[in-house]
Structures are given as structure tokens and as C-alpha cells.
Design an enzyme around this catalytic site. Structure first.
Site, PDB file in Angstrom:
ATOM      1  N   LEU A  43     143.540   0.562  31.735  1.00 42.80           N
ATOM      2  CA  LEU A  43     142.886  -0.748  31.773  1.00 42.80           C
ATOM      3  C   LEU A  43     143.649  -1.674  32.711  1.00 42.80           C
ATOM      4  O   LEU A  43     144.742  -2.140  32.381  1.00 42.80           O
ATOM      5  CB  LEU A  43     142.827  -1.374  30.380  1.00 42.80           C
ATOM      6  N   GLY A  44     143.089  -1.914  33.890  1.00 42.94           N
ATOM      7  CA  GLY A  44     143.739  -2.810  34.846  1.00 42.94           C
ATOM      8  C   GLY A  44     144.335  -2.031  35.998  1.00 42.94           C
ATOM      9  O   GLY A  44     145.174  -1.152  35.802  1.00 42.94           O
TER      10      GLY A  44
ATOM     11  N   GLY B 248     149.169  -0.905  36.873  1.00 40.79           N
ATOM     12  CA  GLY B 248     148.095   0.085  36.760  1.00 40.79           C
ATOM     13  C   GLY B 248     148.068   1.061  37.923  1.00 40.79           C
ATOM     14  O   GLY B 248     147.961   2.279  37.734  1.00 40.79           O
ATOM     15  N   SER B 249     148.179   0.520  39.139  1.00 38.34           N
ATOM     16  CA  SER B 249     148.181   1.428  40.293  1.00 38.34           C
ATOM     17  C   SER B 249     149.455   2.268  40.291  1.00 38.34           C
ATOM     18  O   SER B 249     149.457   3.430  40.720  1.00 38.34           O
ATOM     19  CB  SER B 249     148.030   0.644  41.590  1.00 38.34           C
TER      20      SER B 249
ATOM     21  N   GLY C 182     161.522  -3.051  31.651  1.00 35.77           N
ATOM     22  CA  GLY C 182     160.892  -2.201  32.666  1.00 35.77           C
ATOM     23  C   GLY C 182     161.113  -0.722  32.391  1.00 35.77           C
ATOM     24  O   GLY C 182     160.685  -0.204  31.367  1.00 35.77           O
TER      25      GLY C 182
ATOM     26  N   GLY D 176     159.177 -11.400  46.713  1.00 41.78           N
ATOM     27  CA  GLY D 176     158.164 -10.924  45.775  1.00 41.78           C
ATOM     28  C   GLY D 176     158.676 -10.742  44.361  1.00 41.78           C
ATOM     29  O   GLY D 176     158.000 -10.176  43.507  1.00 41.78           O
TER      30      GLY D 176
ATOM     31  N   LYS E   8     160.766 -10.899  25.143  1.00 43.05           N
ATOM     32  CA  LYS E   8     161.399  -9.573  25.117  1.00 43.05           C
ATOM     33  C   LYS E   8     162.457  -9.472  24.018  1.00 43.05           C
ATOM     34  O   LYS E   8     162.522  -8.465  23.316  1.00 43.05           O
ATOM     35  CB  LYS E   8     162.012  -9.267  26.488  1.00 43.05           C
TER      36      LYS E   8
END
Lengths: 404, 404
Positions: free
Chosen positions: A7-8, A13-14, A129, A182, A200
Site C-alpha cells: 500500500l503506497g 514502497g518503491s 529504519g 534530502g 519512536k
């Protein structure tokens, strides 16, 4: 064959699609079956991208397909993520997610449904992560009573503090650099105000202590007020400044948690966690000190953690992996009752006057900052510090906690 | 109720009993059932110790008791550990062990029996003490192709090198201190010659790369030749010296592994792993860099890892937890083919002469060591280094590899 739906199709997602394609051989071997991405859900189209062939715009196609065993939620945000995930679990489909906001808010509810349905709701990628900290807390440190978790849980702010420390630049310059690389978003509030780290540490503490710590209960202070001068003082002391998210078990039912900048010394393994890396320190009553270090964010490290959850769910398709976290609320003690040492910068006063109030302190001067000095107090309750600070009549320029 | 038997009431065995007694409430909760120590096997008696009530001297009592579900082997050494463990597995009892010698030698055989019987043979405590690295490799980093593992896997030598680096003392003094503190045994050979680290990297590499790496195939060099002067050079370079156990995947079926002292720089997270701590660096093709840090030895940290295995086996009593390690041999490339940089100390030669042989090198001098200097080569194959070294006609005093 195990069919999954993603989903996404954003960054994570990629990344998930890329990781499953790149390492499909070893992933299938470890899962014990072939993992196949049957659907990717996104509102957008991606013409030219092979994903277009399996892209759907309507969640109903996925939820109504009995072949879909596992749903990977990597959209982020609360809605529609919460509705989608809850419906998936109710339909008997295991879910894994990288969505810390979702887990921090609805973790107990979603885990409870998974338990009832004998499936799984996993969220390794929601904290740290690629660092496998959730699985460590769930299935490795099971012989221990964890009594402390302290983490550098936000890569963006760690990068900024590292720049401020090594290059002497200010907050704004560091933020601009982080945005250019970024690492920071256009609206950096969630990172620099500590909100991201707060969610978190709420998740990690809930897992470690077995109760639900509501992130809204956690005192949270960001890094926006830190200056290059603070960094210089830290260096003079042989220390550095990190944004720490920390929680401790003080007694049988006595906990505290906070997110704030801390001065830390070189004897802490967190001292050398630099750049965009994350580090999570855990203390167990029999294990002693342990630390987990790695990329706290980034497309592929995060996707690596998500796919590890997929593999785990594939191995345990209809068997709930217990977690220690239940929905009983974890109550925090008043912050004023928490003990610690304080680093304080003052101007327009004297060591003598300071020591009249605080007793013996450790003083530090910087040559290039005449007219001011800084000191570190003995350990005292925060409430006591506040009282004493008032007595210095406005000469305090800054206060940073010291990690002990 | 799950009944366990502990083989060996030495340091680790008594630690296991202590951990299970201390944290019984949370351990039982996580195991999902009560864990009860039914027997402790030891040849000795322990009058006055409560363990005496459950102490047996004869393994037949344990192996023939159908109530015993899990056997904890913490005797160490190959025999009778191997016979006992094999018989236990054949009898359908899961086994966990802290015995690296056993796992390095008989791991594939014992895992295969466990797989056939649908039970488990776990060995978290065999590498890195309390650091949950085995479970991370088995069930967390499953989305990745691991291409490097580099560890500080021996606490004794790390303590000694730390002392040599911070106090400027020599090998013998550091060893004596380590022995006084109980970190080194009377016969320190296994530690200081690197044999202990060698077995551990063999186990970790086998798990990471999915084939059996025979520890006898690994080039192993200890720390006995290191001097305070080597440490001074390292400091001058802004580096330090650590005993690293390392393995790398270079190509599809191309690996190398070695144990040796290395110069490492401050950009490595292993740089700050000091004192008796261990650190294990892992690189995955999607995860990137990760490190696991903690107490590599000691009674309670090791027992913590053993008991975490007990909990995992209790949760999966008749369900084999797959590992990626099989019995196909992992072949290593010739060490002469391995590329790297070399730190070399020379006496009675000149930079000019050195550069005639090695090309451009980075030179470092120490004021207090006139008449000699050191240099770091460019990256080259080890075979090439050896050929070039011969051409310096005996002026080489020491060579230490550089970690890249």
C-alpha cells in the site's frame, strides 16, 4: 507462493519492491516459499515503471482477494492507513508497516486484533529504519528486564547536530544543508521539534516495559534552540550534544521518558553515532549494556526492515508472534521528580554567586566568550533545579541536560 | 510447564540458573509457559547451594526423562558435550549451547538432526556473549544479502589492546592486568592467538553466507607481536589497533576470511568499541552498515543469551526455526589474492627507497623513534605486498593490515 500487496508506492514502497526484486532468491529461501507482489496500491499512475502492471487504485480489490496473505502498509499518516490496516487484520491478512504514527497511536488495538486472529502485525521499520531493534526487544532480549532505552532515533537532527559540532555552523545553516541533501523535509517540524523521536521512543518503551506508553505523555524538546556556542562548550568538556529519546524504569511501576538534547561523554557508545546514523542503547538487568547501530532512515534500509517483517510473517502465516506490549497504560512519573545533572550557561553573574545557589559546580569557560561561563551541577531533581534556577535572577542563557 | 536441564554448573551454568530465578516472571510470560529447571548436571557437588537439590551426576537420568523438553549445554569443550547434545537431539529434545568450539566443529550435523526432528539447536551465546547477533542474522537481516561481517569478538584481547593504547603498556603488562581482572585465563593462548575469535567468525560467516566455513581454513594471527610503539603510530594517524575477525563476500562464490590485528580509523563504528566490549559490524546489500555492540563475555550477559534461546525454544517446542546455514563447504579464496592496504614500520631505509618499491606511500614519523619510520601503502593484493616487502631487504620491523 505467498502473495503480498504493497500500500503506497512512495519512497519506502518503491524500496520494498526493489528489495524483493533484487534479493528474491535469498528472500524466498528464508521465507520458505516464493514471495510474490500481487498488487501495489497508489492513487497515482507510474507509466513506464514495471509496477504499472500490478498497480491498483482501489483498496477493495486487495481486501477482497483471498489470495493476498500479507499487506505491507507504507503510506504513512493515520488515515486511510488505520482503516486499511484494521480491515486487513480483521480479514485475516497479516500486516507489516513502517508507519510510526500509526503504531504509536493504534499499536495496542492492531496487535490485539492480530492476536485474536492468530496472524501478525509487525512494525520493525517504524523505529530506527533498518536497525533490527523491534525484533531484538521481542525475541532476543527475552531473558532480561529492560530498565533503560536511550536512542538517537532521528537521522535528520543527528546529521544537523553533527554538522553544527564539526563545522561550527548554526541551526539554520545545518537545516538548509540537511534539506539540500534530502534528509530534512520542506517542513522540518516533526524532526527538529523531536516529535518523530517521541513517537519512536513511545513504541520502543511500550515493547520493552510491556505497557502502552502514550507518546502524548512524553516531555519533548527539540534542537531549535541549540547554538554553535553550546557545541563549543560541549567540546571543551570532551563531550558532544545529541538529541536523545530516553526512557527508564526506576522502580517496579515507576518510569520516566523524555526527548531532549543531552550532553553526552565519550564513554557512552552513543557518542560516536554520527551523521544520519541512528543508535539505540539498551540496558538489561542481566545483559548489561548493548547498542544497536545503523541507518535510521533511507529508502533501502527501511525497506530492508519491512521485507524482513514480510519474511517473518511468511514463516508464521497463521501463528501469532507474541509481543510483550499490552494496552494497560504506562504511567510516567512527574518530570520534576526525575534526577539528573544540568549544564547551564550564565551571563552577568559569578561562580561565587552560582555556588551559593547550586553548591559546588564544575565550571567551564570559553576564551572567545568573555563575560559568560557555564557550569555543570551535581545530580538533582529537575524540580529542584528549576527552583534554584529562579534564584539566579535571569542570568541563565541556556540549559542542557547531561546524560549519566 | 517446560522442563529444562542445565549441563554444567560452571560460570555460565550458574549464570543461567541465576537469570531464570531472577527474571522468572517476565521469562515465563515471554515463553508463554513456566520454565522450570528440573536438573543440573555436574560431576561436582555444591553443598549449601540450593542447586544441590536438583543436581545429578549421571546424564542418563536426564536423557531418559521424557519430561525434559530442553537441554542447555554450557559445559564447553568438544567431549562429552558433542555426545550429550547429539543424543539429546536424537531423543527429540531441543538444545541450546554457549559452546563455540562445538558449534564451529559440529554445527551443520547438529542443525541437520534438529531439522529432521522438527526441534531446535540454538547457539546465540556462542558468539558475542549477550549480543543478539545470531538471531539478527537468522531472523532480522533476512531481506539482505550480507556481504561483510567484521567483529571485535574477543573481549580479553580488546581489553588488552585498549590498555596498551590508553596506558602505553606492553603486551605482557596488559595480559597480567587482564588476568588479574579475571578477563584472561591462566593459559591465554586461545584469546591472544586469535583462536577464539576465529571460531566465532566461522560460525557467523556460515550463518550469513549459508554455507559451512571450517574454522581451520581461516588465516589467524593474534596480538602477541603488537607493541606500544605500534599503538603510538596508530594514534599519530588518528587511528587505533583492534583484533578484527572479518569475512567478506567478494563475488557470487568468492569469499575471504581472516583474524588479525588491524589499524582502523575513527569513521568505523568499531573504533569506539573499547574495554571488554564486543562489536559486530554487518554490511547488507540493502541495509547498508549496521553494528551490534555489547558485553561479549561475562557470566550474566552470556547467560542472558542462553536463556533467550530457551525462551525461543519454549515458544517453538516442536517447530524448527530455519537457519540459512547448510553443510556445503564455503571455500575461501587464497589470502594472497585478497586486496588491502598495509601499515609498515621500517628501519635503516629511506622514504625514497620505499617509494621505489611501493610507489607513493603515506609516511608517518614518531619523534621518540628516530632512525625509523612507518608508511601506509596503496591498496594491493597481499601476494603483491609480500613480493615488494622482500625487496626492502629486511628493513621491515612490523606490518599491520589497515581496515578499509
Amino acid at each position: 507462493m505467498i502473495n503480498i500487496a504493497v500500500l503506497g508506492y512512495g519512497t519506502v514502497g518503491s524500496g520494498v519492491v526493489e528489495v524483493i526484486n533484487t534479493n528474491h532468491k535469498s528472500i524466498n529461501k528464508r521465507a520458505g516459499e516464493e514471495i510474490r507482489i500481487k498488487y501495489v496500491l497508489d492513487l497515482r499512475d507510474f507509466p513506464g515503471d514495471p509496477v504499472q502492471e500490478i498497480l491498483v487504485h482501489d483498496y477493495e480489490i486487495i481486501i477482497n482477494d483471498p489470495e493476498v496473505d500479507i499487506i505491507v502498509e507504507v503510506m504513512g499518516g493515520i488515515e486511510p492507513a488505520h482503516t486499511f490496516v484494521k480491515r486487513a487484520l480483521m480479514a485475516g491478512k497479516s500486516v507489516c508497516t513502517s508507519n510510526k504514527a500509526l503504531v504509536a497511536k493504534y499499536g495496542p488495538e492492531l496487535m490485539e486484533i492480530a492476536r485474536e486472529k492468530d496472524i501478525n502485525f509487525l512494525f520493525e521499520a517504524s523505529c530506527g529504519g533498518g536497525i533490527p531493534i523491534i525484533r531484538a526487544l521481542n525475541s532476543s532480549l527475552t531473558a532480561d528486564e529492560i530498565d533503560e532505552i536511550t536512542g538517537i532515533l532521528n537521522g535528520t537532527t543527528n546529521y544537523m547536530l553533527y554538522k553544527m559540532s564539526t563545522e561550527g555552523c548554526g541551526f539554520e545553516t545545518a537545516l538548509k544543508e540537511a534539506q539540500e541533501k534530502g534528509y530534512a523535509e520542506a517542513d522540518p517540524t516533526a524532526d527538529v521539534e523531536g516529535y518523530d523521536a517521541c513517537r519512536k521512543i513511545a513504541i520502543l518503551s511500550s515493547l520493552a516495559y510491556g505497557k502502552f506508553l502514550n507518546y502524548e505523555d512524553i516531555y519533548t524538546e527539540g534542537i531549535t534552540k541549540l547554538t554553535p556556542e553550546d557545541m563549543e562548550y560541549a567540546k571543551e568538556l570532551g563531550m558532544t550534544i545529541k538529541l536523545l529519546a530516553t526512557s527508564r524504569k526506576i522502580g517496579e511501576d515507576s518510569f520516566y521518558a523524555m526527548v531532549a538534547p543531552f550532553l553526552i561523554g565519550q564513554d557512552s557508545p552513543l557518542y560516536s553515532v554520527n551523521d544520519v546514523f541512528n543508535g539505540i542503547f539498551v540496558h538489561g538487568n542481566v545483559l548489561g549494556d548493548a547498542m544497536f547501530y545503523g541507518s535510521g532512515a533511507g529508502k533501502l534500509p527501511t525497506a530492508s526492515a519491512v521485507v524482513a517483517d514480510v519474511v517473518d510473517e511468511a514463516r508464521h502465516l497463521h501463528r501469532n508472534l507474541m509481543t510483550n506490549w499490552n494496552s494497560r497504560p504506562l504511567k510516567l512519573m512527574e518530570l520534576d521528580e526525575v534526577k539528573g545533572r544540568f549544564f547551564v550557561r550564565v551571563k552577568g553573574t559569578t561562580v561565587e554567586d552560582v555556588e551559593k545557589v547550586f553548591g559546588k559546580v564544575k565550571v567551564v569557560n570559553l576564551k572567545n566568550l568573555p563575560g559568560e561561563f557555564a557550569f555543570i551541577t551535581e545530580s538533582m531533581k529537575q524540580g529542584e533545579y528549576k527552583e534554584k534556577a529562579k534564584m539566579l535572577n535571569g542570568s541563565i542563557k541556556a540549559m542542557i541536560r547531561v546524560k549519566d
